[in-house]
Design an enzyme around this catalytic site. Structure first.
Site, PDB file in Angstrom:
ATOM      1  N   ASP A 199      14.576  39.020  26.378  1.00  0.00           N
ATOM      2  CA  ASP A 199      13.934  39.622  25.725  1.00  0.00           C
ATOM      3  C   ASP A 199      13.970  40.790  25.379  1.00  0.00           C
ATOM      4  OD1 ASP A 199      12.140  42.103  26.696  1.00  0.00           O
ATOM      5  OD2 ASP A 199      13.144  42.234  28.979  1.00  0.00           O
TER       6      ASP A 199
ATOM      7  N   TYR B  25      -2.616  48.137  21.033  1.00  0.00           N
ATOM      8  CA  TYR B  25      -2.237  47.638  20.817  1.00  0.00           C
ATOM      9  C   TYR B  25      -1.474  47.504  18.994  1.00  0.00           C
ATOM     10  CZ  TYR B  25      -1.613  43.566  17.729  1.00  0.00           C
ATOM     11  OH  TYR B  25      -1.327  42.002  17.537  1.00  0.00           O
TER      12      TYR B  25
END
Length: 216
Positions: free
Chosen positions: A63, A157
């Site tokens: 991660d 984003y």
């Protein structure tokens, strides 16, 4: 040109390698003879991707929002191959919530992966590359940052990809004279698994494709 593209025996770390763009980069690098260290949050798909490739490939579920897990990726590369020659930061997520539905949690999530994850993955690579006086890094932005979003990607984003572009410029300026180079690629619309649900039939797909020069 052949020498320029020759990756034989180069040790390359690729994040987000389980699918989409990261998987495509891994396949291309493998075909060029690179030795690969692949990582992704999706361990099962990562294992499947690694199994598709020829040559020397190592993989580790990680991660990129967690710094110890980033360090583990590079520790694996050093343990298995003794060095890191290149890095491609493909790890990223897309968020598509409408403007008035974006939550604080969604904002934090996309920035944690796309911006924070990119910064600290590059930092970890530089800690290994700068002492050796060589290395090549490619970050993945998006052309959506120029417009603040797009038909699929939303403002958060696009903002993360603007951050990636900005930090890459900062890294490049800081790295002058070190022997390490970094560049950012800003792709346009790309057929990725994460976006499949947003393509409603072949007609819309072809409509989007026809707006891209050369249908590339």
């Amino acid at each position: 040109m052949a020498d320029f593209l020759n990756l034989r025996d180069r040790v390359i770390v690729i994040t987000g390698a389980a699918s989409g763009m990261g998987r495509a980069v891994a396949r291309a690098a493998s075909q060029q003879g690179a030795r690969l260290v692949l990582s992704d949050f999706d361990g099962d798909r990562l294992k499947a991707t690694a199994g598709e490739l020829d040559g020397e490939v190592r993989h580790l579920r990680a991660d990129v929002t967690r710094l110890p897990e980033i360090d583990a990726i590079f520790a694996l590369a050093e343990r298995e191959f003794s060095r890191i020659d290149g890095l491609v930061t493909c790890a990223g997520i897309i968020t598509t919530l409408p403007l008035l539905e974006v939550t604080s949690e969604e904002w934090d999530r996309v920035f944690a992966v796309n911006a924070k994850g990119t910064f600290f993955t590059v930092q970890a690579a530089l800690r290994r590359m700068i002492p050796r006086g060589q290395g090549r890094i490619v970050t993945i932005g998006s052309d959506s940052y120029k417009l603040g979003g797009g038909r699929i990607a939303n403002i958060p984003y696009a903002a993360t990809k603007g951050a990636v572009v900005t930090m890459t410029k900062g890294f490049a300026r800081t790295l002058v004279g070190t022997g390490v180079r970094i560049n950012c690629v800003n792709p346009g619309p790309t057929a990725l698994p994460k976006r499949t649900d947003h393509y409603h039939g072949r007609r819309r797909h072809h409509s989007r494709e026809n707006r891209i020069p050369g249908s590339r």
